[in-house]
Design an enzyme around this catalytic site. Structure first.
Site, PDB file in Angstrom:
ATOM      1  N   HIS A 133       0.808  -1.218   0.000  1.00 40.65           N
ATOM      2  CA  HIS A 133       0.000   0.000   0.000  1.00 40.65           C
ATOM      3  C   HIS A 133       0.845   1.273   0.000  1.00 40.65           C
ATOM      4  O   HIS A 133       0.331   2.353  -0.288  1.00 40.65           O
ATOM      5  CB  HIS A 133      -0.983   0.000   1.179  1.00 40.65           C
ATOM      6  CG  HIS A 133      -0.349   0.210   2.516  1.00 40.65           C
ATOM      7  ND1 HIS A 133      -0.040  -0.822   3.370  1.00 40.65           N
ATOM      8  CD2 HIS A 133       0.021   1.339   3.164  1.00 40.65           C
ATOM      9  CE1 HIS A 133       0.483  -0.348   4.476  1.00 40.65           C
ATOM     10  NE2 HIS A 133       0.533   0.961   4.379  1.00 40.65           N
ATOM     11  N   ASP A 163       0.258  -7.774   1.571  1.00 40.49           N
ATOM     12  CA  ASP A 163       0.555  -6.352   1.605  1.00 40.49           C
ATOM     13  C   ASP A 163       2.063  -6.097   1.605  1.00 40.49           C
ATOM     14  O   ASP A 163       2.567  -5.264   2.363  1.00 40.49           O
ATOM     15  CB  ASP A 163      -0.089  -5.660   2.805  1.00 40.49           C
ATOM     16  CG  ASP A 163      -0.034  -4.134   2.686  1.00 40.49           C
ATOM     17  OD1 ASP A 163      -0.036  -3.643   1.541  1.00 40.49           O
ATOM     18  OD2 ASP A 163       0.053  -3.457   3.721  1.00 40.49           O
ATOM     19  N   SER A 240       4.858   2.861   8.042  1.00 38.49           N
ATOM     20  CA  SER A 240       4.428   1.730   7.245  1.00 38.49           C
ATOM     21  C   SER A 240       5.520   1.289   6.275  1.00 38.49           C
ATOM     22  O   SER A 240       6.072   2.090   5.520  1.00 38.49           O
ATOM     23  CB  SER A 240       3.170   2.112   6.453  1.00 38.49           C
ATOM     24  OG  SER A 240       2.601   0.992   5.837  1.00 38.49           O
TER      25      SER A 240
END
Length: 417
Positions: A133, A163, A240
């Site tokens: 992402h 992911d 992230s």
């Protein structure tokens, strides 16, 4: 005269005895005070030196385990080792026409066609792991190293089912991170999150492993593999794709999500385990897509009521609620109603743990599956297959790398655990 001398000696003796008793009583008070201070220090995780009140004290000997318990962990070495291997990512993309942000846009700060994240250098020749992402649909990905050198990256492959994504920069002799066996990570173990929250580069936060095998239903993929490591190390927008490391500076996982109603850290964060990261990165580097072994069962967790209703003898494991026809499980002898409790040497306590373990294998790999059937343990040999039901690996792509912002067939790894 003798009478006065005798009285004086008696009085002097009384004074000496009184002083001795008083000193003895005070020493007892001081020893108790020191002991209370030491107990408080132990509860706070700090060590203190005994206070010297001018009295000779004899503190009880401490065992090596109690000394270790009072020591504050040293995170300096791990931070020095890991921070050069964590990069800052800036992604540029076309803003969505919808005014409602997606889950990841809300959690990780995509605003105005820009997003910021982190990545982890996994090899000295420029291969970098991050979250899918972070770079998904990006038109341009810019990477900044800890020493402020900046590069434009090219995507090697992505895997939305975990992911994860792999990209590369053109550079050599980079500081690459070392992987640890995430299966050996213990609840309560110290970990550090290294990343770039709020564009604050090379930030390190500390916490402990709070839980393992967490499934959040976060990934919008039919066959998503979610078995996150949960930690209370502070993770915020920009972390992230960054590294979760142990106190040796080795990779435990890739920081992926936070549990928050505000978009900022609220107590818990979640990371993809290093074993999954290692396998997916290896596949993406070799094939450009994930070679995912599939066992072919439908599974669910076991509650006390569920176990009682079906006369199960264990609350641990993954309950097989269905078998995919022609799957590896069907050929290997797994039946509906079985409870899978172990794969090779890895014990299984939940459905997410079975997903995690099977997710580290490729099609054609043979695994020993321990099941409980009618209260009895049985060992089965199962040869994993791919989503087409074959035991062979997919063809290597002629050109693994592709420009940022494009996707090709096969990027979506499907898995029915």
């Amino acid at each position: 005269m003798k009478k006065w001398i005798g009285f004086f000696v008696f009085a002097l003796t009384g004074v000496v005895v009184g002083v001795g008793v008083s000193e003895y009583m005070n020493q007892g008070k001081y020893e108790k005070l020191e002991r209370k201070l030491e107990i408080v220090a132990q509860l706070k995780g700090n060590s203190i030196r005994p206070v010297n009140y001018g009295l000779t004290t004899h503190a009880p000997a401490r065992s090596s385990s109690s000394i270790r318990a009072m020591e504050t962990p040293d995170f300096v070495g791990a931070s020095v080792k890991a921070t050069p291997a964590v990069v800052h990512i800036r992604s540029s993309y076309e803003s969505s026409k919808s005014t409602a942000p997606t889950t990841f846009e809300e959690l990780f700060g995509r605003r105005g066609g820009q997003s910021s994240g982190s990545g982890v250098i996994i090899s000295s020749d420029g291969f970098i792991a991050t979250n899918n992402h972070v770079i998904e649909k990006a038109k341009k990905v810019e990477v900044t190293l800890e020493d402020k050198r900046t590069y434009t990256a090219e995507v090697v492959g992505t895997d939305p089912a975990t992911d994860l994504a792999l990209f590369k920069i053109q550079e050599e002799n980079l500081n690459a991170i070392s992987f640890t066996n995430s299966n050996s990570v213990q609840i309560g173990e110290w970990v550090l999150a290294v990343g770039n929250p709020f564009n604050l580069t090379s930030t390190v936060t500390a916490g402990i492993v709070s839980a393992k095998g967490r499934s959040l239903n976060l990934l919008d993929e039919e066959f998503a593999i979610e078995s996150f490591i949960q930690t209370d190390a502070a993770v915020n927008p920009g972390n992230s794709g960054g590294a979760l490391i142990n106190i040796d500076g080795d990779l435990v996982g890739i920081n992926t999500a936070i549990a928050s109603e505000t978009g900022s850290f609220a107590g818990y964060s979640f990371a993809v385990p290093a074993n999954i990261v290692s396998k997916v990165m290896r596949d993406l580097r070799e094939f450009g897509e994930v070679q995912r072994g599939i066992i072919g069962v439908q599974i669910r967790n076991i509650s006390a009521q569920f176990a009682d209703d079906r006369n199960l003898t264990t609350l641990n494991g993954a309950y097989v609620s269905g078998i995919i026809p022609g799957s590896a499980a069907a050929s290997g002898g797994v039946e509906r109603g079985d409870v899978i409790v172990q794969v090779d040497d890895e014990k299984i306590s939940s459905s997410s743990e079975l997903q995690e373990v099977i997710g580290t294998y490729r099609p054609g790999d043979s695994v020993r599956v321990k099941i409980i059937r009618d209260g009895e343990p049985i060992i089965l040999k199962v040869i994993l297959r791919n989503k087409e039901g074959k035991t062979v690996l997919g063809a290597r792509r002629a050109n693994n790398r592709k420009p940022v912002g494009t996707r090709s067939e096969g990027d979506l790894g499907e898995s029915v655990p």
